[in-house]
Design an enzyme around this catalytic site. Structure first.
Site, PDB file in Angstrom:
ATOM      1  N   CYS A   1      -4.578  -1.602  -1.776  1.00  0.00           N
ATOM      2  CA  CYS A   1      -4.761  -0.182  -2.073  1.00  0.00           C
ATOM      3  C   CYS A   1      -5.764  -0.077  -3.219  1.00  0.00           C
ATOM      4  CB  CYS A   1      -3.410   0.409  -2.491  1.00  0.00           C
ATOM      5  SG  CYS A   1      -3.488   2.116  -3.055  1.00  0.00           S
TER       6      CYS A   1
ATOM      7  N   HIS B   1      -7.166   3.070   3.783  1.00  0.00           N
ATOM      8  CA  HIS B   1      -6.885   3.882   4.977  1.00  0.00           C
ATOM      9  C   HIS B   1      -8.165   4.163   5.784  1.00  0.00           C
ATOM     10  CE1 HIS B   1      -2.991   4.795   3.126  1.00  0.00           C
ATOM     11  NE2 HIS B   1      -2.625   5.411   4.241  1.00  0.00           N
TER      12      HIS B   1
ATOM     13  N   CYS C   1     -11.096   3.244   0.175  1.00  0.00           N
ATOM     14  CA  CYS C   1      -9.654   3.424   0.355  1.00  0.00           C
ATOM     15  C   CYS C   1      -9.292   2.651   1.614  1.00  0.00           C
ATOM     16  CB  CYS C   1      -9.352   4.917   0.529  1.00  0.00           C
ATOM     17  SG  CYS C   1      -7.665   5.282   1.073  1.00  0.00           S
TER      18      CYS C   1
ATOM     19  N   GLU D   1      -2.054   9.088   8.102  1.00  0.00           N
ATOM     20  CA  GLU D   1      -0.612   8.781   8.193  1.00  0.00           C
ATOM     21  C   GLU D   1       0.012   9.529   9.378  1.00  0.00           C
ATOM     22  OE1 GLU D   1       1.586   6.724   6.251  1.00  0.00           O
ATOM     23  OE2 GLU D   1      -0.279   5.868   5.512  1.00  0.00           O
TER      24      GLU D   1
ATOM     25  N   ASP E   1       0.873  -1.185   0.000  1.00  0.00           N
ATOM     26  CA  ASP E   1       0.000   0.000   0.000  1.00  0.00           C
ATOM     27  C   ASP E   1       0.903   1.225   0.000  1.00  0.00           C
ATOM     28  OD1 ASP E   1      -2.347   1.595   0.199  1.00  0.00           O
ATOM     29  OD2 ASP E   1      -2.119   1.753   2.359  1.00  0.00           O
ATOM     30  N   SER E   2       0.281   2.394  -0.149  1.00  0.00           N
ATOM     31  CA  SER E   2       1.038   3.648  -0.097  1.00  0.00           C
ATOM     32  C   SER E   2       1.336   4.050   1.347  1.00  0.00           C
ATOM     33  CB  SER E   2       0.215   4.750  -0.754  1.00  0.00           C
ATOM     34  OG  SER E   2      -0.997   4.909  -0.027  1.00  0.00           O
TER      35      SER E   2
HETATM   36  N1  DGL Z   1      -4.768   3.114   0.813  1.00  0.00           N
HETATM   37  C1  DGL Z   1      -4.775   3.725  -0.486  1.00  0.00           C
HETATM   38  C2  DGL Z   1      -6.088   3.384  -1.205  1.00  0.00           C
HETATM   39  O1  DGL Z   1      -6.698   2.429  -0.881  1.00  0.00           O
HETATM   40  C3  DGL Z   1      -4.487   5.152  -0.304  1.00  0.00           C
HETATM   41  C4  DGL Z   1      -4.239   5.862  -1.587  1.00  0.00           C
HETATM   42  C5  DGL Z   1      -3.373   7.067  -1.455  1.00  0.00           C
HETATM   43  O2  DGL Z   1      -2.201   6.918  -1.082  1.00  0.00           O
HETATM   44  O3  DGL Z   1      -3.859   8.136  -1.818  1.00  0.00           O
HETATM   45  O4  DGL Z   1      -6.527   4.029  -2.098  1.00  0.00           O
END
Ligand code: DGL
Length: 262
Positions: free
Chosen positions: A73, A185, A183, A151, A10-11
């Protein structure tokens, strides 16, 4: 190969909401989690950039010997998974907004999808919305700024609540009865969302469905880890490990993340 790890990327910390579901359902599996936080947020990037980052993460996990990749993600799944599947000879499991179950259950025939700009703009999102939503209005809302707040661990601040309330109000004004978290997050915002949403609005999180799909794919490929022992977990980030470690602690997990370059 059965004993090889499941690779997850993931990011940032969002994919941990998928990782914890995998651990619940597949306790014998080993995992390697990659947080590409140096390049977050993905949701603001171009399709090509999202693909190149997803490719880099995949390569790194495959070099570690992973047997399957979970793209934890929504932004990377909706923008890059078909190209990843064409390029790499390994099973991929993705996550995308769970529009179908929400549409099937909706009584008001209006569902909200909170997601990143990249997910809402993707072709995969448009085609899924079109396939499952005859007679249903899908109200997409970009979760501007939410990934950054999460974050930083600031989602419980007064400012964050006000910001979130502002994002929800256009969807609530339209009478949604389901809010799809588009998302990974956003499940980390469930306590705040529950306070801000009326009880009649169901929150839909796709993490458990991803874990079930992962188990089904591993089973079909005879790749389930047969050891019967509890799996081991490695977590890496190319930014500050304290960010992941805070979320792991909040989830009650004993693991710690390490810094790595990728
Ligand atoms: N967790 C990522 C998602 O599901 C976050 C995306 C992001 O970094 O903007 O989209």
């Amino acid at each position: 190969m059965e004993k090889a790890a499941i690779g997850i990327f993931d990011s940032g910390v969002g994919g941990l909401t998928v990782w914890r579901e995998l651990l619940l359902l597949l306790p014998s599996e080993n995992t390697i989690y990659l947080s590409d936080a140096a390049n977050a947020p993905y949701g603001e990037k171009s399709v090509e950039e999202i693909y190149q980052l997803s490719r880099k993460n995949t390569r790194w996990l495959l070099e570690k010997g992973c047997k399957l990749i979970v793209v934890a993600c929504n932004t990377a799944t909706t923008n890059a998974i078909s190209r990843l599947r064409n390029e790499f000879n390994v099973p991929f499991i993705g996550i995308e907004p769970a529009i179908k179950p929400a549409a099937l259950q909706s009584r008001s025939k209006r569902i909200g999808v909170l997601a990143t700009r990249g997910t809402l703009a993707s072709n995969l999102f448009s085609s899924t919305s079109a396939s499952y939503t005859a007679g249903i209005e899908v109200i997409g809302q970009e979760g501007t700024g939410l990934v950054g707040l999460i974050e930083k661990g600031l989602q419980d601040s007064e400012n964050a609540r006000e910001h979130l309330a502002g994002l929800l109000s256009p969807m609530l004004d339209r009478g949604i009865d389901h809010l799809v978290l588009g998302c990974t997050h956003y499940p980390l915002l469930i306590p705040q969302l529950r306070e801000l949403l009326p009880e009649s609005v169901q929150i839909v999180d796709c993490g458990p469905a991803v874990a079930r799909q992962t188990r089904a794919v591993l089973e079909a490929a005879a790749l389930l880890n047969p050891s019967g022992e509890t799996g081991t977990h490695q977590l890496y980030t190319n930014a500050d490990p304290a960010v992941i470690n805070r979320v792991l602690k909040e989830m009650g997990k004993p693991e710690k993340a390490d810094a790595a370059e990728f």
